[in-house]
Each structure stands twice: as C-alpha cells, then as structure tokens.
Design a protein around this motif. Structure first.
Motif, short mmCIF file in Angstrom:
data_model
loop_
_atom_site.label_atom_id
_atom_site.label_comp_id
_atom_site.label_asym_id
_atom_site.label_seq_id
_atom_site.Cartn_x
_atom_site.Cartn_y
_atom_site.Cartn_z
N VAL A 29 0.84 -1.20 0.00
CA VAL A 29 0.00 0.00 0.00
C VAL A 29 0.88 1.26 0.00
CG1 VAL A 29 -1.73 1.30 1.30
CG2 VAL A 29 -1.95 -1.18 1.05
N ALA A 30 2.01 1.21 0.70
CA ALA A 30 2.92 2.36 0.66
C ALA A 30 3.38 2.64 -0.77
CB ALA A 30 4.12 2.09 1.57
N ARG A 31 3.67 1.58 -1.50
CA ARG A 31 4.08 1.75 -2.90
C ARG A 31 2.94 2.35 -3.73
NH1 ARG A 31 5.52 -2.78 -7.48
NH2 ARG A 31 6.70 -1.41 -8.86
N LEU A 32 1.71 1.89 -3.49
CA LEU A 32 0.56 2.44 -4.23
C LEU A 32 0.42 3.94 -4.01
CD1 LEU A 32 -2.30 -0.20 -3.69
CD2 LEU A 32 -0.96 0.21 -5.77
N PHE A 33 0.79 4.40 -2.80
CA PHE A 33 0.62 5.81 -2.47
C PHE A 33 1.92 6.61 -2.65
CE2 PHE A 33 -3.18 4.09 -0.58
CZ PHE A 33 -4.12 5.10 -0.76
N GLY A 34 2.89 6.01 -3.34
CA GLY A 34 4.04 6.80 -3.76
C GLY A 34 5.36 6.50 -3.10
N ASP A 87 8.91 5.33 4.23
CA ASP A 87 9.32 6.74 4.31
C ASP A 87 8.06 7.57 4.08
OD1 ASP A 87 10.32 9.27 4.10
OD2 ASP A 87 11.98 8.73 2.75
N PHE A 88 7.42 7.97 5.18
CA PHE A 88 6.14 8.68 5.04
C PHE A 88 6.30 9.98 4.27
CE2 PHE A 88 5.48 6.05 8.88
CZ PHE A 88 4.37 5.35 8.45
N GLY A 89 7.50 10.55 4.27
CA GLY A 89 7.74 11.79 3.53
C GLY A 89 7.65 11.60 2.02
N ARG A 90 7.75 10.35 1.56
CA ARG A 90 7.68 10.08 0.11
C ARG A 90 6.26 9.77 -0.35
NH1 ARG A 90 12.55 6.06 -1.47
NH2 ARG A 90 12.01 6.82 -3.57
N LEU A 91 5.33 9.65 0.59
CA LEU A 91 3.92 9.47 0.21
C LEU A 91 3.41 10.75 -0.44
CD1 LEU A 91 2.65 7.69 3.46
CD2 LEU A 91 3.17 6.61 1.27
N ARG A 92 2.44 10.62 -1.31
CA ARG A 92 1.95 11.80 -2.03
C ARG A 92 1.33 12.81 -1.07
NH1 ARG A 92 -0.14 7.44 -5.09
NH2 ARG A 92 1.19 6.95 -6.89
N ARG A 93 0.57 12.33 -0.11
CA ARG A 93 -0.01 13.19 0.93
C ARG A 93 0.36 12.54 2.26
NH1 ARG A 93 -6.16 12.88 -0.38
NH2 ARG A 93 -5.51 10.70 -0.27
N LYS A 96 -2.19 12.14 5.36
CA LYS A 96 -3.44 11.47 4.99
C LYS A 96 -3.20 10.04 4.52
CE LYS A 96 -6.09 15.63 3.81
NZ LYS A 96 -6.86 16.33 2.75
N ASP A 97 -2.17 9.85 3.70
CA ASP A 97 -1.91 8.52 3.16
C ASP A 97 -1.39 7.55 4.22
OD1 ASP A 97 -2.72 9.50 0.75
OD2 ASP A 97 -0.70 9.77 -0.07
N MET A 98 -0.83 8.09 5.31
CA MET A 98 -0.37 7.25 6.41
C MET A 98 -1.51 6.38 6.94
SD MET A 98 1.12 8.45 10.13
CE MET A 98 2.37 9.50 9.41
N LEU A 99 -2.72 6.91 6.91
CA LEU A 99 -3.90 6.16 7.38
C LEU A 99 -4.02 4.84 6.64
CD1 LEU A 99 -6.71 5.96 8.81
CD2 LEU A 99 -7.65 7.16 6.83
N TRP A 100 -3.91 4.88 5.30
CA TRP A 100 -4.13 3.68 4.50
C TRP A 100 -2.97 2.70 4.61
CZ3 TRP A 100 -8.97 3.75 3.73
CH2 TRP A 100 -9.63 4.96 3.54
N SER A 166 -2.94 10.19 11.89
CA SER A 166 -3.41 10.66 10.59
C SER A 166 -4.72 11.44 10.70
CB SER A 166 -3.58 9.47 9.66
OG SER A 166 -4.06 9.87 8.40
N LEU A 167 -5.57 11.04 11.64
CA LEU A 167 -6.90 11.65 11.75
C LEU A 167 -6.92 12.92 12.61
CD1 LEU A 167 -9.02 8.39 12.22
CD2 LEU A 167 -8.83 9.79 10.16
N LEU A 168 -5.93 13.08 13.48
CA LEU A 168 -5.91 14.25 14.36
C LEU A 168 -5.54 15.52 13.59
CD1 LEU A 168 -4.07 12.87 17.53
CD2 LEU A 168 -6.47 13.58 17.39
N PRO A 169 -6.01 16.69 14.05
CA PRO A 169 -5.52 17.95 13.48
C PRO A 169 -4.00 18.04 13.66
CG PRO A 169 -7.42 18.32 14.90
CD PRO A 169 -7.03 16.89 15.10
#
Length: 215
Positions: A29-34, A87-93, A96-100, A166-169
């Motif tokens: 899923v990380a790969r799917l999101f970038g 690497d969450f920094g490489r996700l597109r968003r 938000k994408d951390m959730l998935w 991911s869901l918190l402000p």
C-alpha cells in the motif's frame, strides 16, 4: 510433550502467514501511495524469511503460547516482525496517506481470519474427521484476530497509533507523536499488568462479529 509439539505444529503456519501478509500489505500500500522504499528493499514479498524476526516472530509468541498451555490459560499472543521500511515523507499526501498504509496490515489480518473461516466451512461440509486441520484453521482465525486487535491499539508506533495520528488535526497530531518513544513500554506494561486484555476486548468482539457472518 506430544501436546506441546502438536500445539507448535498447529500454530506455526497460521502465525507465519499472519506476520508475512501483514508486513507485505504495509509495503504494497505504501508503494501504491508513492513510497517505493519497502519494494526496493524486497519487503513487498510473500517470502516469510524477509519478514520474520527470530525473537519477535518465533521465540516470544512460542514462549507465551506454551506458557499459557502449561498454566491452563488462554493467554495473549504477542510478537512482532521486522518493521517494513516506510518513508512517510515520500507518500503523495504524507499525513493522509499514512492512514491507508497503517490500516493495510490489520486489514490483511482480518482478510486472513475470514479465509481461515471459509476453510472451516469447507472442512465442516466435507465430512472429514482429521482434527489437526480443523485446529489449524481455528488457530488461523484466532491468531489473525489477535494480531489485528493488537495492531489497532491507538498507541504509537502500532498501526492504530498511526491511524490516530493521521486523523488528528496537525497540532494535536504532533503532540500525540511525542509518546512514540515510550509506546512499546506502554504496551508491555499493559501486558504484564493484565490490562491489555481490557483494551483488546472490544476490537476482538468486532473481529469475531465479522467472522461470525461467514460461519
């Protein structure tokens, strides 16, 4: 001794499958999101050897399982695998994408619990009387539901903690992230005090309710 060997044989395959698919799902899923980090490291794989931690995947669950059997209790299955590099920094968003990415592991465990449940239905309808496979299917359901529930605890660095982050402000999320260095100590404290079962209870009830729809 025979009972101990049989217990190991019944739980070994479900546990290895549960850990392997859980970790591979995160990387996929990380790969799917970038983020291709896990893919480039060879961790988007169904090869258990790429995910197994000798202590966390094999020794700790085995000791807990055998200890529970010898003491006549059910116990809580606890363990871990080699963490999938994300690497969450490489996700597109990233936030938000951390959730998935986080949700992928527990979702894989729920899917595997359902797969073992369907095997139970096939077994029940086949008229077979080889109880080893029945016991393994039951173990597969239980192992995956427990791992799903454990990982959904809202404590960083567990998947549930990533979902909450991911869901918190933004401001609240960064304050929440400060507990991550102490997260595993909190889990171990809950485990040794017996309080962990209280937190896992509602999540296990949810998992068993979903599984019951297929029985």
């Amino acid at each position: 001794m025979n009972q101990i060997i049989q217990t190991i044989a019944v739980y070994a395959l479900p546990l290895i499958f549960a850990i392997t698919l859980h970790e591979a799902a995160h990387g996929y899923v990380a790969r799917l999101f970038g983020d291709p980090t896990a893919y480039q490291a060879g961790r988007v794989s169904l090869n258990p050897a790429r995910h197994i931690d000798p202590v966390g995947t094999l020794l700790v669950p085995l000791v807990m399982l055998l200890g529970a059997k010898l003491l006549g209790g059910t116990g809580v299955l606890f363990g871990w695998a080699k963490p999938v590099p994300v690497d969450f920094g490489r996700l597109r968003r990233p936030k938000k994408d951390m959730l998935w990415v986080a949700l992928a592991g527990p979702a894989a465990n729920l899917a595997m619990a359902l797969a073992w449940t369907l095997l139970l239905r096939v077994y029940a309808g086949s008229g077979m009387h080889e109880y080893f496979w029945f016991d393994m299917a039951v173990a597969g359901v239980n192992v995956n539901l427990v791992l799903m529930a454990m990982n959904l605890l809202p404590i960083l660095p567990l998947d549930g903690g990533r979902i909450v982050f991911s869901l918190l402000p933004n401001r609240a999320a960064w304050h929440y992230a400060r507990i991550e260095p102490y997260g595993m100590m909190i889990v171990l404290l809950l485990l040794v005090t017996g309080a962990l079962g209280l937190f896992l209870g509602p999540l296990l009830v949810f998992g068993r309710m979903v599984v019951s729809w297929f029985l």
